[in-house]
Design a protein around this motif. Sequence first.
Motif, PDB file in Angstrom:
ATOM      1  N   SER A  77       0.821  -1.196   0.000  1.00  0.00           N
ATOM      2  CA  SER A  77       0.000   0.000   0.000  1.00  0.00           C
ATOM      3  C   SER A  77       0.860   1.253   0.000  1.00  0.00           C
ATOM      4  O   SER A  77       2.041   1.221   0.357  1.00  0.00           O
ATOM      5  CB  SER A  77      -0.946   0.006   1.200  1.00  0.00           C
ATOM      6  OG  SER A  77      -0.215   0.051   2.412  1.00  0.00           O
ATOM      7  N   ALA A  78       0.220   2.367  -0.392  1.00  0.00           N
ATOM      8  CA  ALA A  78       0.882   3.667  -0.424  1.00  0.00           C
ATOM      9  C   ALA A  78      -0.203   4.740  -0.422  1.00  0.00           C
ATOM     10  O   ALA A  78      -1.389   4.438  -0.562  1.00  0.00           O
ATOM     11  CB  ALA A  78       1.763   3.799  -1.666  1.00  0.00           C
ATOM     12  N   GLY A  79       0.223   5.993  -0.279  1.00  0.00           N
ATOM     13  CA  GLY A  79      -0.718   7.104  -0.276  1.00  0.00           C
ATOM     14  C   GLY A  79      -0.320   8.180  -1.262  1.00  0.00           C
ATOM     15  O   GLY A  79       0.866   8.408  -1.494  1.00  0.00           O
ATOM     16  N   THR A  84       5.299   6.444  -5.494  1.00  0.00           N
ATOM     17  CA  THR A  84       6.348   6.945  -6.380  1.00  0.00           C
ATOM     18  C   THR A  84       6.194   6.283  -7.744  1.00  0.00           C
ATOM     19  O   THR A  84       5.466   5.297  -7.895  1.00  0.00           O
ATOM     20  CB  THR A  84       7.745   6.591  -5.826  1.00  0.00           C
ATOM     21  OG1 THR A  84       7.860   5.155  -5.785  1.00  0.00           O
ATOM     22  CG2 THR A  84       7.963   7.182  -4.436  1.00  0.00           C
ATOM     23  N   ASP A  85       6.917   6.809  -8.719  1.00  0.00           N
ATOM     24  CA  ASP A  85       6.923   6.183 -10.044  1.00  0.00           C
ATOM     25  C   ASP A  85       7.380   4.730  -9.948  1.00  0.00           C
ATOM     26  O   ASP A  85       6.824   3.857 -10.612  1.00  0.00           O
ATOM     27  CB  ASP A  85       7.860   6.942 -10.998  1.00  0.00           C
ATOM     28  CG  ASP A  85       7.315   8.299 -11.416  1.00  0.00           C
ATOM     29  OD1 ASP A  85       6.087   8.489 -11.383  1.00  0.00           O
ATOM     30  OD2 ASP A  85       8.138   9.173 -11.757  1.00  0.00           O
ATOM     31  N   THR A  86       8.394   4.474  -9.118  1.00  0.00           N
ATOM     32  CA  THR A  86       8.914   3.117  -8.972  1.00  0.00           C
ATOM     33  C   THR A  86       7.851   2.174  -8.413  1.00  0.00           C
ATOM     34  O   THR A  86       7.670   1.059  -8.915  1.00  0.00           O
ATOM     35  CB  THR A  86      10.165   3.114  -8.076  1.00  0.00           C
ATOM     36  OG1 THR A  86      11.146   3.981  -8.654  1.00  0.00           O
ATOM     37  CG2 THR A  86      10.736   1.721  -7.915  1.00  0.00           C
ATOM     38  N   LEU A  87       7.137   2.606  -7.377  1.00  0.00           N
ATOM     39  CA  LEU A  87       6.067   1.773  -6.816  1.00  0.00           C
ATOM     40  C   LEU A  87       4.979   1.520  -7.852  1.00  0.00           C
ATOM     41  O   LEU A  87       4.490   0.400  -7.992  1.00  0.00           O
ATOM     42  CB  LEU A  87       5.467   2.425  -5.575  1.00  0.00           C
ATOM     43  CG  LEU A  87       6.292   2.401  -4.306  1.00  0.00           C
ATOM     44  CD1 LEU A  87       5.622   3.246  -3.218  1.00  0.00           C
ATOM     45  CD2 LEU A  87       6.486   0.970  -3.821  1.00  0.00           C
ATOM     46  N   ALA A  88       4.587   2.561  -8.571  1.00  0.00           N
ATOM     47  CA  ALA A  88       3.530   2.415  -9.577  1.00  0.00           C
ATOM     48  C   ALA A  88       3.956   1.449 -10.681  1.00  0.00           C
ATOM     49  O   ALA A  88       3.178   0.577 -11.090  1.00  0.00           O
ATOM     50  CB  ALA A  88       3.155   3.777 -10.162  1.00  0.00           C
ATOM     51  N   ARG A  89       5.185   1.584 -11.157  1.00  0.00           N
ATOM     52  CA  ARG A  89       5.681   0.692 -12.220  1.00  0.00           C
ATOM     53  C   ARG A  89       5.779  -0.749 -11.749  1.00  0.00           C
ATOM     54  O   ARG A  89       5.617  -1.678 -12.534  1.00  0.00           O
ATOM     55  CB  ARG A  89       7.043   1.163 -12.724  1.00  0.00           C
ATOM     56  CG  ARG A  89       6.969   2.265 -13.747  1.00  0.00           C
ATOM     57  CD  ARG A  89       8.307   2.472 -14.465  1.00  0.00           C
ATOM     58  NE  ARG A  89       9.432   2.601 -13.552  1.00  0.00           N
ATOM     59  CZ  ARG A  89       9.857   3.739 -13.016  1.00  0.00           C
ATOM     60  NH1 ARG A  89       9.237   4.856 -13.285  1.00  0.00           N
ATOM     61  NH2 ARG A  89      10.894   3.756 -12.205  1.00  0.00           N
ATOM     62  N   GLY A  90       6.037  -0.947 -10.463  1.00  0.00           N
ATOM     63  CA  GLY A  90       6.191  -2.297  -9.925  1.00  0.00           C
ATOM     64  C   GLY A  90       4.882  -3.021  -9.673  1.00  0.00           C
ATOM     65  O   GLY A  90       4.889  -4.213  -9.352  1.00  0.00           O
ATOM     66  N   ALA A  91       3.774  -2.339  -9.819  1.00  0.00           N
ATOM     67  CA  ALA A  91       2.466  -2.946  -9.545  1.00  0.00           C
ATOM     68  C   ALA A  91       1.741  -3.294 -10.839  1.00  0.00           C
ATOM     69  O   ALA A  91       1.765  -2.523 -11.802  1.00  0.00           O
ATOM     70  CB  ALA A  91       1.608  -1.985  -8.728  1.00  0.00           C
TER      71      ALA A  91
END
Length: 164
Positions: free
Chosen positions: A33-35, A68-75
């Motif tokens: 999860s993230a915000g 972050t962009d990294t989190l979004a790309r990893g999902a």
Amino acid sequence: MQLLFVCTGNTCRSPLAEAAWRRFGDKSIRASSAGLAATNGAPISPHSALVAKNWNEDLENHRARRITDTLARGADYLIAMTASHASELQARFPQSKVLILGDYASREETSNSIVATELQELFGEAPGDILDPIGGSLEAYQACGEHIERAIKGLAAALREGRV
């Protein structure tokens, strides 16, 4: 597969969705999860931790993090708590597949629909949105948790059946 549950501050709804996925979802699919506006390192809401504890999930060590962009790309999927979250995610991460968690909830009402109605009026959220319990009573968090649980079960079924 990797799911990323997203709310505003990553201290109430999205960590609850992550915990609910571990408890009620498909164990072969990872979730985090993230915000959108999270303060990195902020602690979990005590009421969210208590709701998760009732599912036998421990969120005491959860710390908020901003998407972050990294989190979004990893999902594989970014799963928003509200339609407005989904709109912002689509604008910020157009390459990502975005879902709204509430779209997968069964249509039965929470045990405390009066609280849900008050939260909708207070925050201006739509009926299908996972309502923000921030600053509310334990009952508000429990109503939110019930909605998340139903939605997680529906999302797990939709993924299993290829309806996503």
